[in-house]
Scaffold this active site. Structure first.
Site, PDB file in Angstrom:
ATOM      1  CB  SER A 190      -0.907   0.018   1.227  1.00 46.74           C
ATOM      2  OG  SER A 190      -1.584   1.256   1.338  1.00 46.74           O
ATOM      3  CE1 TYR A 201      -4.566  -1.861   4.494  1.00 44.23           C
ATOM      4  CE2 TYR A 201      -3.771   0.383   4.208  1.00 44.23           C
ATOM      5  CZ  TYR A 201      -4.155  -0.834   3.667  1.00 44.23           C
ATOM      6  OH  TYR A 201      -4.121  -1.019   2.307  1.00 44.23           O
TER       7      TYR A 201
END
Length: 318
Positions: A191, A206
């Site tokens: 990500s 996350y």
């Protein structure tokens, strides 16, 4: 001769500045040309040379689903891994309707549940198959931006279990067969929250989990390159999926299909990459900003997302 005489007549400090400036221009030009080649001219690899089967985790929606269709289009047979059997059947039927020659196997696995049991099912499903490509796409993010102290135990457990444990154990299970055949390609979905931007406040767990995926992948890339296995972490920014809660694609927001096409072009090359070129451009621009400036705007945006999410939660409770 006149040019040489001119330079000899200049002070040393000016010659040093000229040399340094010329080197910087040369470096920028070479970087630009290399980037243009990678994104627009470099040929994609023939994925079938790795093996006739590909495994995709999280293939029932978003990027994973788009990857499944693209791999089928390239003639690879598929092993689809997800927790919902009905959605697995729906995706399988849709792929078969467009690519009737593609063989498809499905494995029901709840990445938030018993990962070891799911990995066991994967091993049984791929026994005897020439699995050449693994795409670890299954992932989980926050429902909306939250301060760390607001993140409940269930969400923390899910973020780590799905993004870290699931990716790690599925990779280990599939890697064994690739080593035996001395060829394979593994793609772990990272990500931009972990790799392209300085920090990702209000999504700390996350971002931390995806940072693990990034470093884990880089290590495997070095460990197994000599064994004929290409391991890669792909780093997208915004993609219009349910997980990101972005409905429409735009120049800076990739559609799942657009991202998957770009993503497959990069398989087998760099250890870490950002295949969708507008995302790479965005990452470059962000890296050029002072961290304090980026953090200011990022916090401001995240707090707006948090406010909307909390309002939505309060309405559900009414």
């Amino acid at each position: 001769m006149e040019i040489c005489t001119y330079f000899k007549s200049q002070p040393t400090w000016l010659l040093v500045l000229f040399t340094l400036g010329s080197l910087q221009i040369l470096k920028f030009t070479l970087t630009l040309l290399t980037t243009l080649y990678i994104y627009f001219l470099r040929p994609s690899k023939n994925l079938r040379r790795y093996g006739s089967w590909a495994i995709i985790t999280g293939p029932t929606d978003g990027i994973g689903k788009a990857f499944a269709f693209q791999l089928a289009h390239k003639g690879l047979n598929l092993v689809l891994v997800a927790r919902n059997p009905d959605k697995l059947k729906s995706v399988s039927d849709a792929i078969r309707s467009k690519h009737s020659n593609v063989q498809i196997k499905t494995v029901v696995m709840d990445f938030a549940g018993d990962v070891d049991d799911g990995v066991k099912r994967i091993k049984e499903a791929i026994e005897g198959l020439e699995v050449g490509v693994l795409i670890n796409n299954a992932g989980m993010s926050y429902p909306y931006a939250k301060y760390f102290h607001e993140v409940d135990e269930e969400l923390v457990k899910g973020l780590i279990k799905i993004n870290v444990e699931g990716t790690t154990k599925v990779t280990q299970a599939v890697l064994v067969g690739m080593l035996e055949r001395k060829k394979g390609a593994i793609v772990n979905m990272g990500s931009g929250a972990a790799s392209l931007i300085p920090s990702y406040p209000f999504y700390s767990v996350y971002a931390g989990a995806k940072t693990y995926v990034d470093q884990f992948t880089k290590c495997l890339h070095v460990e197994y390159k000599r064994s004929g296995i290409d391991v890669q972490c792909q780093v997208p920014l915004y993609v219009a999926t349910k997980m990101t809660s972005i409905r429409r694609a735009s120049f800076l927001v990739a559609s799942p299909e657009g991202y998957a096409k770009a993503g497959l072009r990069f398989v087998g090359y760099e250890a870490q990459c950002t295949p969708y070129w507008p995302h790479a451009l965005m990452g470059y621009l962000v890296s050029s900003l002072p961290e304090s400036v980026f953090d200011y705007f990022n916090v401001k945006m995240s707090l707006k997302i948090r406010k909307k999410g909390m309002l939505k939660d309060s309405r559900k409770k009414e």
